[in-house]
Design a protein around this motif. Structure first.
Motif, PDB file in Angstrom:
ATOM      1  N   GLN A  54       0.826  -1.214   0.000  1.00  0.00           N
ATOM      2  CA  GLN A  54       0.000   0.000   0.000  1.00  0.00           C
ATOM      3  C   GLN A  54       0.860   1.264   0.000  1.00  0.00           C
ATOM      4  N   GLU A  55       2.041   1.186   0.605  1.00  0.00           N
ATOM      5  CA  GLU A  55       2.980   2.320   0.557  1.00  0.00           C
ATOM      6  C   GLU A  55       3.417   2.570  -0.879  1.00  0.00           C
ATOM      7  N   LYS A  76       0.611   4.232  -2.716  1.00  0.00           N
ATOM      8  CA  LYS A  76       0.510   5.645  -2.319  1.00  0.00           C
ATOM      9  C   LYS A  76       1.544   6.490  -3.057  1.00  0.00           C
ATOM     10  N   GLU A  77       2.757   5.964  -3.169  1.00  0.00           N
ATOM     11  CA  GLU A  77       3.834   6.684  -3.865  1.00  0.00           C
ATOM     12  C   GLU A  77       3.536   6.844  -5.352  1.00  0.00           C
ATOM     13  N   SER A 103       0.333   6.969  -6.600  1.00  0.00           N
ATOM     14  CA  SER A 103      -1.032   7.497  -6.740  1.00  0.00           C
ATOM     15  C   SER A 103      -2.002   6.460  -7.317  1.00  0.00           C
ATOM     16  N   THR A 126      -4.840   3.086  -6.339  1.00  0.00           N
ATOM     17  CA  THR A 126      -5.668   2.464  -5.313  1.00  0.00           C
ATOM     18  C   THR A 126      -5.706   0.962  -5.574  1.00  0.00           C
TER      19      THR A 126
END
Length: 296
Positions: free
Chosen positions: A34-35, A38-39, A41, A43
């Motif tokens: 999930q990191e 996030k980096e 952009s 989902t």
């Protein structure tokens, strides 16, 4: 923690019966993915396989071992299967993923002579620690149990009358293992010494430290490593090598694979078959001696 991840954690605990350590490992691997999302952009819902492949490449470039990468992807695959089950996603992007190939490490068991020597060459004083240490080695070699299984044994696990021990294995699967007479005799001696401890923190626990606490994983590992260092020059000397030796020696002496599978608590024969390579030398000898075409 997100709602989906909390629901997944509950699923692992309540439906899959995974241990707290396994659950924690799965969640850590998913959080690391999930990191990455996030980096970049992204989902979870919009991820496609090339995104995951790119993540795998990054892990490999960070010099992460193939085993660790496969573990992380396996955790992620399990999470996506759960999301599919609860209809959070429509397609599992890891459906056709194949694990990275790993080099198989040959696990070298202790020889039968090394096992005989460990009982002869070492001193086992008739005090609590001396008797306990010998009993622990005896239990590992005569039952093939895992280190975690040994640590979690209860006094009620041993049935002296029936000469059996009840073991709680992975995913809370219980199995009954027969005990040899020599193991029962050591158990009686250990129980006597255990009763002389000044204080016992938990009366139910079978294997204790001299302070009356449940033994730690590091103490058990150190115990096996120290005793076998006196009789073996093998690089790895651990409880798992003793488990491996138990299976190999049984197979070498005529036990069938299904029986060894049941004793080890394996879910499938494929898990047990990793021990058969050690029996190949013995199998070759039997073959050479028995095949009519080799008779002179």
């Amino acid at each position: 923690m997100s709602t989906n991840l909390q629901a997944y954690q509950d699923y692992l605990v309540k439906e899959k019966n995974y241990s707290p350590l396994t659950v924690r490992a799965y969640l850590d691997d998913i959080l690391s993915f999930q990191e990455y999302l996030k980096e970049n952009s992204l989902t979870l819902e919009e991820v496609v396989y090339p995104n995951i492949r790119n993540w795998i490449v990054i892990l490999v470039e960070q010099n992460m071992s193939t085993t660790s990468v496969n573990r992380k992807v396996s955790a992620l695959k399990s999470y996506y299967k759960f999301l599919l089950k609860v209809k959070q996603i429509a397609i599992n992007p890891l459906l056709k993923h194949k694990s990275l190939k790993t080099a198989k490490k040959v696990q070298i068991p202790f020889s039968e002579k090394e096992l005989q020597d460990v009982f002869v060459e070492n001193e086992y004083p008739i005090d609590f620690e001396g008797v306990r240490n010998r009993f622990v080695i005896e239990l590992f070699y005569t039952t093939g149990i895992r280190r975690a299984e040994l640590i979690n044994l209860k006094m009620s696990s041993v049935n002296e009358l029936q000469k059996t021990i009840r073991v709680l294995g992975k995913r809370n699967k219980e199995r009954i293992i027969p005990l040899l007479d020599c193991t029962i005799e050591l158990y009686k001696l250990y129980k006597e010494q255990r009763n002389h401890l000044e204080s016992i923190k938990d009366d139910e626990v079978l294997i204790l430290s001299k302070t009356g606490n449940k033994v730690s994983e590091s103490l058990v590992y150190r115990l096996i490593n120290d005793y076998f260092s006196t009789v073996s020059k093998k690089e790895k000397k651990s409880p798992h090598v003793l488990r491996h030796s138990f299976a190999t020696h049984l197979l070498n002496n005529g036990a069938d694979l299904n029986s060894v599978k049941e004793l080890l608590g394996h879910a499938s024969l494929s898990s047990t078959q990793i021990y058969t390579h050690s029996s190949l030398a013995e199998l070759k000898k039997v073959y050479q001696d028995a095949h009519p075409r080799n008779k002179k």
